[in-house]
Design an enzyme around this catalytic site. Structure first.
Site: not given
Ligand code: 13P
Length: 250
Positions: A10-12, A96, A98, A168, A174, A214, A235-236
């Site tokens: 997930n590149w957000k 998600h 977010e 999640e 994050g 994470s 994500g990251g």
């Molecule tokens: P991180 O891996 O940056 O914690 O993000 C997780 C996430 O929200 C994937 O959808």
């Protein structure tokens, strides 16, 4: 029944189309011939077609991070299932944390999006998870059950096979704080039991439940080697080809 894991990026709100293309070109050779797991990339909407094109014919699947439930209409800023399919993307994230936190997405909206995805043959990755306050109040199970009951409302077992769930925990996203494998397994068992109640034991034993929060190369294997964990939503650590490839090769 053996479930094939899905490792998803997930590149957000990161990467321009050029940056996304550079990623795919570097990433493809690192995971060529990888068949143990499915691999999916969720770029931002402006990079979607570029990534689909760059990954065509490979073992990489591509999806949107968010999708509207209507086919078209006066919904400024939204992307419809038809638009997703027109560029030959195949997956979408739904709900998600977010989206829930910053864009007021509710279980009722998640449910509409899930119905739309299934109606269009799009693979939905439905995201659920508790906040830190909820975990500390001992409400993790009830939050997960509420999100699943609302999110899966009106879905019949016969149509549920494509659904993927991503657990999640919000406090792990994050933050560098990862759920321990034991915590993740415990939550996944709650999710699977609730899916069994809602959709029956056959769907529950086949459905894939991903862990997200994470995930990095250093902790991927301890999480992903758990039988109860059927992949990761990253994500990251998915923003760099080497790092995401290392997770794929956990
Ligand atoms: P991180 O891996 O940056 O914690 O993000 C997780 C996430 O929200 C994937 O959808």
């Amino acid at each position: 029944m053996a479930r094939k894991s899905l490792i998803a990026a997930n590149w957000k709100m990161y990467k321009t189309p050029d940056e996304a293309l550079t990623f795919v070109q570097a990433f493809l050779p690192l995971v060529a011939n990888h068949t143990r797991d499915e691999i999916a990339l969720f770029p931002s909407v402006t990079s979607l077609a570029t990534v689909v094109h760059a990954a065509a014919g490979s073992n990489i699947q591509v999806g949107l991070q968010n999708m509207h439930y209507e086919n078209e209409g006066a919904y400024t800023g939204e992307t419809s299932p038809i638009m997703l399919k027109a560029v030959r993307a195949t997956h979408t994230l739904i709900g998600h944390s977010e989206r829930r936190q910053y864009f007021a997405e509710t279980d009722a909206i998640v449910n509409k999006k899930l119905h739309a995805a299934l109606a269009h043959g799009i693979v939905p990755v439905v995201c659920i998870g508790e906040s830190l306050v909820e975990r500390e109040a001992g409400e993790t199970a009830s939050v997960l059950k509420t999100q699943l009951t609302g999110g899966l409302s009106g879905i019949a077992a016969e149509q549920a096979a494509p659904i993927v769930i991503a657990y999640e925990p919000v406090w792990a996203i994050g933050t560098g704080k990862t759920a321990t494998p034991q915590m993740a397994v415990e939550a996944h068992r709650i999710v699977r039991a609730e899916v069994a109640r809602l959709l029956g034991s056959e769907i529950a034993s086949a459905i894939r439940i991903l862990y997200g929060g994470s995930v990095k190369p250093e902790n991927a294997s301890s999480l992903l080697n758990e039988e109860e964990i059927d992949g990761a939503l990253v994500g990251g650590a998915s923003l760099k080809p080497d790092s995401f490839a290392a997770i794929v090769h956990y």
